[in-house]
Design an enzyme around this catalytic site. Sequence first.
Site, PDB file in Angstrom:
ATOM      1  N   LYS A  20     -18.557  29.879   9.454  1.00 62.30           N
ATOM      2  CA  LYS A  20     -18.129  28.484   9.335  1.00 62.30           C
ATOM      3  C   LYS A  20     -18.995  27.756   8.302  1.00 62.30           C
ATOM      4  O   LYS A  20     -20.031  28.282   7.859  1.00 62.30           O
ATOM      5  CB  LYS A  20     -18.221  27.824  10.712  1.00 62.30           C
ATOM      6  N   TYR A  60      -6.760  26.622  15.222  1.00 60.25           N
ATOM      7  CA  TYR A  60      -7.278  26.089  16.484  1.00 60.25           C
ATOM      8  C   TYR A  60      -6.191  25.407  17.318  1.00 60.25           C
ATOM      9  O   TYR A  60      -6.499  24.544  18.141  1.00 60.25           O
ATOM     10  CB  TYR A  60      -8.423  25.112  16.198  1.00 60.25           C
ATOM     11  N   ASN A 125     -21.828  26.002  15.574  1.00 60.75           N
ATOM     12  CA  ASN A 125     -22.161  27.342  16.086  1.00 60.75           C
ATOM     13  C   ASN A 125     -21.899  28.455  15.069  1.00 60.75           C
ATOM     14  O   ASN A 125     -21.831  29.623  15.420  1.00 60.75           O
ATOM     15  CB  ASN A 125     -21.500  27.591  17.446  1.00 60.75           C
ATOM     16  N   HIS A 128     -17.111  32.387  13.873  1.00 62.84           N
ATOM     17  CA  HIS A 128     -15.897  32.514  14.683  1.00 62.84           C
ATOM     18  C   HIS A 128     -15.539  33.979  14.824  1.00 62.84           C
ATOM     19  O   HIS A 128     -15.715  34.753  13.878  1.00 62.84           O
ATOM     20  CB  HIS A 128     -14.715  31.787  14.004  1.00 62.84           C
ATOM     21  N   GLU A 139      -4.598  35.421  13.848  1.00 58.96           N
ATOM     22  CA  GLU A 139      -5.579  34.881  12.892  1.00 58.96           C
ATOM     23  C   GLU A 139      -5.615  35.689  11.601  1.00 58.96           C
ATOM     24  O   GLU A 139      -5.732  35.124  10.508  1.00 58.96           O
ATOM     25  CB  GLU A 139      -6.957  34.821  13.568  1.00 58.96           C
TER      26      GLU A 139
HETATM   27  N1  UDP Z   1     -16.093  23.357  20.023  1.00 61.37           N
HETATM   28  C1  UDP Z   1     -16.686  22.120  19.899  1.00 61.37           C
HETATM   29  N2  UDP Z   1     -16.997  21.435  21.049  1.00 61.37           N
HETATM   30  C2  UDP Z   1     -16.770  21.945  22.284  1.00 61.37           C
HETATM   31  C3  UDP Z   1     -16.158  23.219  22.385  1.00 61.37           C
HETATM   32  C4  UDP Z   1     -15.830  23.903  21.217  1.00 61.37           C
HETATM   33  O1  UDP Z   1     -16.913  21.625  18.808  1.00 61.37           O
HETATM   34  O2  UDP Z   1     -17.077  21.300  23.279  1.00 61.37           O
HETATM   35  C5  UDP Z   1     -15.753  24.078  18.790  1.00 61.37           C
HETATM   36  C6  UDP Z   1     -16.766  25.178  18.469  1.00 61.37           C
HETATM   37  O3  UDP Z   1     -16.913  25.214  17.035  1.00 61.37           O
HETATM   38  C7  UDP Z   1     -16.058  26.432  18.961  1.00 61.37           C
HETATM   39  C8  UDP Z   1     -14.618  26.086  18.581  1.00 61.37           C
HETATM   40  O4  UDP Z   1     -14.494  24.711  18.935  1.00 61.37           O
HETATM   41  O5  UDP Z   1     -16.552  27.591  18.317  1.00 61.37           O
HETATM   42  C9  UDP Z   1     -13.561  26.890  19.286  1.00 61.37           C
HETATM   43  O6  UDP Z   1     -13.765  26.817  20.665  1.00 61.37           O
HETATM   44  P1  UDP Z   1     -13.559  28.107  21.561  1.00 61.37           P
HETATM   45  O7  UDP Z   1     -13.626  27.692  22.991  1.00 61.37           O
HETATM   46  O8  UDP Z   1     -12.353  28.859  21.106  1.00 61.37           O
HETATM   47  O9  UDP Z   1     -14.899  28.945  21.251  1.00 61.37           O
HETATM   48  P2  UDP Z   1     -15.138  30.263  20.364  1.00 61.37           P
HETATM   49  O10 UDP Z   1     -13.924  31.123  20.505  1.00 61.37           O
HETATM   50  O11 UDP Z   1     -15.405  29.830  18.945  1.00 61.37           O
HETATM   51  O12 UDP Z   1     -16.367  30.897  20.962  1.00 61.37           O
HETATM   52 MG    MG Z   2     -11.935  30.692  20.326  1.00 57.80          MG
END
Ligand code: UDP
Ligand code: MG
Length: 165
Positions: A20, A60, A125, A128, A139
């Site tokens: 990211k 997303y 974080n 992805h 994706e």
């Molecule tokens: N995210 C965020 N705030 C939150 C939860 C998620 O900004 O409270 C963002 C974060 O960048 C995360 C992304 O949304 O990686 C996608 O969320 P997901 O639950 O799919 O997590 P991932 O698959 O990336 O671990």
């Molecule tokens: Mg996810």
Amino acid sequence: AVPIHGVPGTAKERTFIAVKPDGVQRGLVSDIIGRFERRGYKLVGLKLLVPSKALANEHYADLSKKPFFAGLVDYMTNGKAPVIGMVWEGPSVISQGRVMLGATDPKAAGPGTIRGDYCLSIGRNICHGSDSAESAEKEIGLWFGGKGEIVNWAANNDEWVVSDN
Ligand code: UDP
Ligand code: MG
């Protein structure tokens, strides 16, 4: 022929991994690529881009009702830094990719994982990874698919990396 999204459950399983904008800005691209490469996974797709809003919205889409969605899409698309999109191939790469990234909230991510080693906040974080075969297919198709963007190739060390005996 291998479909561009690979064949889940085989050595041709594929997943979509992204660095990211915060990971790019912080100079963590080579580390993240290196971890997958050294593990033995094979890089079959790689690009650098500022994703469009449409691409980020679709990527997303499952989260579109969440309060953080607008901020998440802005962070991914505002162009303050680009995203690295990749397709990695190998045994169990979808589930192992998620293990290598660590928990979504870096505060819960273990040491030795990418998020556990390099970040602190759920909104920054740095990486992805597809969370299932269905997500990987969606994706990979969304981020890749132009002619020649995914490359099927044999590594000279394949027989030293993948075997059941
Ligand atoms: N995210 C965020 N705030 C939150 C939860 C998620 O900004 O409270 C963002 C974060 O960048 C995360 C992304 O949304 O990686 C996608 O969320 P997901 O639950 O799919 O997590 P991932 O698959 O990336 O671990
Ligand atoms: Mg996810």
